[in-house]
Design an enzyme around this catalytic site. Structure first.
Site, mmCIF file in Angstrom:
data_model
loop_
_atom_site.group_PDB
_atom_site.id
_atom_site.type_symbol
_atom_site.label_atom_id
_atom_site.label_comp_id
_atom_site.label_asym_id
_atom_site.label_seq_id
_atom_site.Cartn_x
_atom_site.Cartn_y
_atom_site.Cartn_z
ATOM 1 N N GLU A 1 8.451 -5.013 45.693
ATOM 2 C CA GLU A 1 9.358 -6.164 45.615
ATOM 3 C C GLU A 1 8.850 -7.142 44.559
ATOM 4 O O GLU A 1 7.644 -7.198 44.287
ATOM 5 C CB GLU A 1 9.411 -6.851 46.995
ATOM 6 N N ASN B 1 19.899 -6.125 52.385
ATOM 7 C CA ASN B 1 18.591 -6.106 53.064
ATOM 8 C C ASN B 1 18.545 -7.214 54.101
ATOM 9 O O ASN B 1 18.916 -8.358 53.808
ATOM 10 C CB ASN B 1 17.464 -6.349 52.043
ATOM 11 N N GLU B 2 18.090 -6.902 55.272
ATOM 12 C CA GLU B 2 17.927 -7.904 56.345
ATOM 13 C C GLU B 2 19.093 -8.896 56.349
ATOM 14 O O GLU B 2 18.901 -10.113 56.304
ATOM 15 C CB GLU B 2 16.569 -8.623 56.211
ATOM 16 N N GLU C 1 10.763 -0.766 55.825
ATOM 17 C CA GLU C 1 9.698 -1.777 55.735
ATOM 18 C C GLU C 1 8.857 -1.651 56.993
ATOM 19 O O GLU C 1 9.366 -1.823 58.108
ATOM 20 C CB GLU C 1 10.251 -3.198 55.617
ATOM 21 N N GLN D 1 3.521 -3.419 51.231
ATOM 22 C CA GLN D 1 4.176 -2.974 50.011
ATOM 23 C C GLN D 1 3.159 -2.246 49.154
ATOM 24 O O GLN D 1 1.963 -2.326 49.417
ATOM 25 C CB GLN D 1 4.766 -4.148 49.274
HETATM 26 O O1 AHR Z 1 7.992 -7.517 52.780
HETATM 27 C C1 AHR Z 1 8.151 -8.891 52.811
HETATM 28 C C2 AHR Z 1 9.499 -9.310 53.363
HETATM 29 O O2 AHR Z 1 9.593 -8.958 54.702
HETATM 30 C C3 AHR Z 1 10.708 -8.666 52.744
HETATM 31 O O3 AHR Z 1 11.113 -9.289 51.583
HETATM 32 C C4 AHR Z 1 11.739 -8.818 53.814
HETATM 33 O O4 AHR Z 1 12.728 -7.821 53.755
HETATM 34 C C5 AHR Z 1 10.951 -8.809 55.092
HETATM 35 O O5 AHR Z 1 11.278 -9.852 55.921
#
Ligand code: AHR
Length: 490
Positions: free
Chosen positions: A25, A172-173, A295, A344
């Site tokens: 990211e 996403n989310e 994730e 990540q």
């Molecule tokens: O990985 C960090 C963050 O965690 C990501 O941007 C988000 O999708 C999640 O809440």
């Protein structure tokens, strides 16, 4: 003593190599300095991509990489990241530290990085603040082979050939940073957006819907009910936080009690995957829709003195044990879990790689991905493990976690971890339905808080296991406290 019995006659699902995926990211030093540097930086690179990082990822056969976020994805407008670099828009990365994002790493750069590593790209589109047209044009830009405005723009920017982009996430989310939507609203939005994410030429898109936050089973229920037939996959996000979101706990300084608490929290993944699968089974009994845990990983307090918005944390043997047990859970559920992406890849959260200037460190978690790489696309075998309870009064768990598979050449790989912080465990491994075959092993072991850093990058390393003896048809070896091993029987 623990007995592991692998039934080689009971072949189960295929373990998708994509379970061993990663996530990147625009956050902290994941992209900039982590994988992408200035070509004249003095750090060895090819077209800006760090050679050391690319080689390390090739070694673990990284199968798939998710980008550009995360929360960043629902604020990202892809057209800001194409064309001559000097003209690219500079913007604030509002989510992550309020730093300037100069968009020098965009679509072309990401796809070039994937080309160098040899992994599949997984691109996450913007639903929260982007338009349907924008998402549609992004796919056209990347994959259309013919006469069209976006294909012409791509050629103008130096890439006349289309790319292949199979995996595409629609938001996403969206229950949180991606627009604070309710599940039924998102499900309808998903149906609308995905309509325009087209298959062009031979590029068949695998469309991924935004799934639940941890145990939000209602989200899975509603999204599957309303939109299940329009998707190929649905995501799940779950992070292992030792204490609370306000005070998560240090990445390197923790007690034995905290060690077990972390592992217990990580084990919650088993329940999450099981229960979300049960819901999915009602709407998709044929398992056409995959679950993508895109994730996952540990989330500790940031290293003292670092930017809190950069989520930079060290990585110890405790993190390695979280990786070992979680990947075994995914293998065991590979009839539904078709992809997972640890959060990540570099310099953020449970990173497999850390960088500082021209230095690179491979974390204990990286080595677990190395030990498990022979499971990629292999067939899961039914396994019984005799375990004993360890932990604390509050956080009890079983000492041994295992999964086993047989690869295309008939070679059997067993990954086993001893989660005890203090006690080694002798193991007898028996194969049912296969006789003979030499066993060899590789292992990662260390104190629960051991880690690698830029001064001592090799404190925690994989080593060959000594001789594995055979007794009464069983392979015998010892798993030291806090260790993970790969046993290969050819
Ligand atoms: O990985 C960090 C963050 O965690 C990501 O941007 C988000 O999708 C999640 O809440």
């Amino acid at each position: 003593m623990s007995r592991i019995i692998v039934n080689t006659l009971d072949k189960k699902s295929t373990i998708s190599r994509n379970i061993y995926g990663n996530f990147s990211e625009h956050l902290g030093r994941c992209i900039y300095n982590g994988i992408f540097v200035k070509e004249d930086s003095g750090i060895e690179n090819v077209n800006g991509m760090r050679t050391d990082v690319v080689k390390a990822l090739q070694n673990i056969k990284l199968p798939v990489l998710r980008w550009p976020g995360g929360c960043f994805a629902d604020e990202y407008h892809w057209k800001d990241g194409i064309g001559p670099k000097e003209n690219r828009k500079k913007m604030i990365n509002t989510h992550w530290g309020g730093v300037v994002e100069d968009n020098s790493f965009g679509t072309h750069e990401f796809l070039e990085f994937c080309r160098q590593v040899g992994c599949e790209p997984y691109i996450n589109g913007n639903v929260g603040s982007g338009t349907v047209q924008e998402m549609s044009e992004w796919m056209e830009y990347m994959t259309f082979d013919g006469v069209s405005p976006m294909a012409a723009l791509r050629a103008e920017n130096g890439h006349p050939e289309p790319w292949k982009v199979k995996y595409f996430g629609v938001g996403n989310e969206n229950w949180g940073c991606g627009g604070n939507m309710r599940p039924s609203y998102y499900a309808d939005e998903y149906r609308r957006y995905q309509t325009y994410v087209r298959n062009y030429g031979g590029n068949k898109v695998f469309r991924i819907a935004c799934g639940p936050n941890g145990d939000d089973y209602n989200w899975t229920e509603e999204v599957m009910q309303i939109a299940g037939r329009y998707m190929d996959g649905i995501s799940l996000h779950y992070y292992t936080v030792t204490h609370t979101w306000d005070k998560k706990g240090s990445a390197t300084e923790f007690s034995e009690e905290e060690y077990y608490k972390t592992l217990k929290k990580a084990y919650y993944m088993e329940e999450l995957v099981t229960k979300h699968t049960q819901i999915m089974d009602r709407y998709d009994p044929e398992h056409k829709v995959g679950l993508l845990v895109d994730e996952w990983g540990t989330w500790h307090d940031v290293e003292p003195g670092t930017n809190p918005g950069f989520l930079y944390q060290q990585n110890t043997m405790r993190d390695a044990m979280v990786a070992a047990l979680t990947l075994n859970i995914f293998n065991e559920h590979s009839d539904r879990v078709v992809m997972a992406n640890i959060a990540q890849m570099v310099n953020v959260l449970q990173a497999i790689i850390l960088t500082e200037g021209d230095k690179m460190v491979l974390t204990p978690t990286y080595h677990v991905f190395d030990l498990y790489k022979n499971h990629h696309d292999a067939t899961l075998l039914s396994t019984f493990t005799e375990t004993k309870e360890i932990g604390t009064e509050e956080d009890k768990l079983q000492n041994i976690t295992v999964s086993s598979s047989v690869d295309a050449n008939g070679v059997i790989h067993v990954t086993a971890a001893n989660l005890s912080a203090t006690e080694s465990c002798p193991v007898e491994l028996t194969l049912l339905g296969k006789y003979g075959g030499k066993a060899t092993g590789r292992m990662l072991a260390g104190d629960r808080s051991a880690y690698n850093d830029f001064d001592c990058p090799e404190t925690v390393q994989i080593r060959e296991m000594g001789e594995i003896t055979e007794k009464d048809g069983a392979y015998c070896f010892t798993l030291p406290a806090c260790s993970v091993a790969e046993i290969t029987i050819a």
